[in-house]
Design an enzyme around this catalytic site. Structure first.
Site, mmCIF file in Angstrom:
data_model
loop_
_atom_site.group_PDB
_atom_site.id
_atom_site.type_symbol
_atom_site.label_atom_id
_atom_site.label_comp_id
_atom_site.label_asym_id
_atom_site.label_seq_id
_atom_site.Cartn_x
_atom_site.Cartn_y
_atom_site.Cartn_z
ATOM 1 N N HIS A 14 0.862 -1.186 0.000
ATOM 2 C CA HIS A 14 0.000 0.000 0.000
ATOM 3 C C HIS A 14 0.892 1.227 0.000
ATOM 4 O O HIS A 14 1.331 1.698 1.050
ATOM 5 C CB HIS A 14 -0.923 -0.045 1.233
ATOM 6 C CG HIS A 14 -1.886 1.099 1.328
ATOM 7 N ND1 HIS A 14 -2.999 1.075 2.142
ATOM 8 C CD2 HIS A 14 -1.915 2.306 0.723
ATOM 9 C CE1 HIS A 14 -3.654 2.213 2.030
ATOM 10 N NE2 HIS A 14 -3.011 2.991 1.177
ATOM 11 N N HIS A 16 1.325 4.878 -2.358
ATOM 12 C CA HIS A 16 0.958 5.769 -3.465
ATOM 13 C C HIS A 16 2.245 6.396 -3.972
ATOM 14 O O HIS A 16 2.915 7.106 -3.203
ATOM 15 C CB HIS A 16 0.004 6.859 -2.988
ATOM 16 C CG HIS A 16 -1.246 6.303 -2.365
ATOM 17 N ND1 HIS A 16 -2.410 6.128 -3.079
ATOM 18 C CD2 HIS A 16 -1.496 5.855 -1.108
ATOM 19 C CE1 HIS A 16 -3.339 5.615 -2.279
ATOM 20 N NE2 HIS A 16 -2.805 5.431 -1.071
ATOM 21 N N GLU A 197 -11.069 3.647 6.256
ATOM 22 C CA GLU A 197 -9.954 4.482 6.748
ATOM 23 C C GLU A 197 -10.560 5.538 7.677
ATOM 24 O O GLU A 197 -10.273 5.577 8.863
ATOM 25 C CB GLU A 197 -9.216 5.135 5.559
ATOM 26 C CG GLU A 197 -8.050 6.029 5.970
ATOM 27 C CD GLU A 197 -7.349 6.703 4.772
ATOM 28 O OE1 GLU A 197 -7.897 6.669 3.648
ATOM 29 O OE2 GLU A 197 -6.260 7.283 4.983
ATOM 30 N N ASP A 275 1.945 3.958 2.913
ATOM 31 C CA ASP A 275 0.909 4.819 2.325
ATOM 32 C C ASP A 275 1.506 5.994 1.539
ATOM 33 O O ASP A 275 1.645 5.914 0.320
ATOM 34 C CB ASP A 275 -0.049 5.309 3.424
ATOM 35 C CG ASP A 275 -1.437 5.664 2.900
ATOM 36 O OD1 ASP A 275 -1.707 5.440 1.715
ATOM 37 O OD2 ASP A 275 -2.263 6.162 3.703
ATOM 38 N N ASP A 276 1.840 7.090 2.216
ATOM 39 C CA ASP A 276 2.411 8.287 1.577
ATOM 40 C C ASP A 276 3.601 8.751 2.419
ATOM 41 O O ASP A 276 3.537 9.790 3.095
ATOM 42 C CB ASP A 276 1.356 9.401 1.511
ATOM 43 C CG ASP A 276 0.113 8.960 0.759
ATOM 44 O OD1 ASP A 276 0.173 8.906 -0.473
ATOM 45 O OD2 ASP A 276 -0.905 8.644 1.411
#
Ligand code: ADE
Ligand code: ZN
Length: 329
Positions: A14, A16, A197, A275-276
């Site tokens: 996961h 991005h 989320e 994630d980010d």
């Protein structure tokens, strides 16, 4: 424990790619494209990384993407992440990209995917990191726009492995995209979606029932519903959990209150992801290290989480076995 975490082979499921855009690279790319960033210094930009919710983060994330113009920009962004992945002993990545973030502002689909893909090829050669590519629809846009994006992906069918769903969750439930995900499944894609989320467990149920997902991104709110916990455990649906993201976006107010340990104890198939990472204060090892400390996870639990990341990946069984056979910790 930190040594163990660093040494463990891990998959990141996961991530991005636009969320790995470090300020230094952002300024460099803006300069070569003759574009201005709203912030005049790196420190000023970093000071804006103080989010109260998902939307505040997304506003900044989309704005930062405005400086990505050429194939080389997407290449450099992806290659920089792969270098970090290598430092984190990540052996396999499943990278999400949001084509609509770029096509909406006039960048060609081909520019985005070809830049990212070339970096993945070179990263595999240079760092030995295998990869899969997940094309994600923006859920704040229409289902029709998602259909157009799916159509644009057709020439790249061989290099896109999965379809995902991300962006502003509340008010844009999975059911809004039922038909386009049915078409994506028809075309043979693996399916994943952000759900639970910020929005309630009903969104996770919709991702399962309406989109027929193979994996759930986040899924924190699943714990609200005992029937859902049972369903996820019995069907071994993996959750790609992102501790530092949850902290930065105030999904949890403190890592001590993060649901990961409860998820493990409930027998859920959980993995840890970043994630980010450029926005949330840490890459994959930092996520492992901080959540281990906060929840006092045991060595066995840490090893299990790393094993889960390989098992929940899109690698073939024999590739998984080669990696897992090296788990001698
Ligand atoms: N896009 C990038 N990061 C995201 C996240 N954490 N949730 C939803 N959409 C995203
Ligand atoms: Zn995400």
């Amino acid at each position: 424990m930190k040594d163990l975490i660093k040494k463990l082979p891990k998959a990141e499921l996961h991530l991005h790619i636009e969320g790995t855009f470090e300020p230094e690279l952002m300024f460099e790319i803006a300069k070569r494209n003759n574009l201005k960033i709203k912030y005049s210094t790196i420190d000023e930009l970093k000071a804006a990384y103080d989010f109260n919710n998902l939307q505040e983060f997304l506003d900044l994330y989309y704005e930062a993407c405005n400086v990505l113009i050429t194939k080389k920009d997407f290449y450099d962004l992806t290659y920089a992440y792969l270098k970090r992945a290598k430092e984190n002993n990540i052996v396999h990545v499943e990278i999400m990209f949001d084509p609509q973030t770029h096509t909406e502002r006039g960048i060609k689909f081909s520019t985005v995917i070809e830049g990212i893909h070339q970096a993945l090829i070179d990263g595999e050669k240079d760092f030995g990191i295998s990869y899969k590519l997940i094309m994600s629809f923006l859920r704040h846009l229409s289902e029709e726009a998602a259909f157009t994006t799916l159509e644009s992906a057709k020439p790249y069918k061989e290099i896109i492995d999965a379809i995902g769903l991300d962006s502003s969750e509340i008010g844009h439930p999975p059911s809004k995209f039922t038909r386009v995900f049915a078409e994506a499944r028809n075309q043979g894609y693996f399916i994943t979606a952000h759900a639970g989320e910020e929005a309630p467990s009903s969104y996770v149920w919709e991702a399962i029932k309406d989109l027929k997902v193979d994996r759930i991104d986040h899924g924190n709110k699943s714990l609200e519903d005992p029937n859902l916990i049972k369903y996820l455990a019995e069907n071994r649906i993996a959750l790609t959990v992102c501790p530092l993201s949850n902290l930065k976006l105030k999904v949890v107010n403190n890592l001590n209150n993060h649901p990961l340990k409860t998820m493990l104890d409930a027998g859920l198939f959980v993995t840890i992801n970043s994630d980010d990472p450029a926005y949330f204060g840490g890459y994959l090892n930092d996520n492992f290290i901080q959540i281990q400390g906060a929840l006092n996870l045991s060595e066995n639990e840490i090893i299990q989480l790393a094993r889960n990341s390989i098992e929940a990946s899109l690698l073939e069984d024999k590739q998984k076995k080669v990696i897992l056979d090296n788990f001698k910790f």
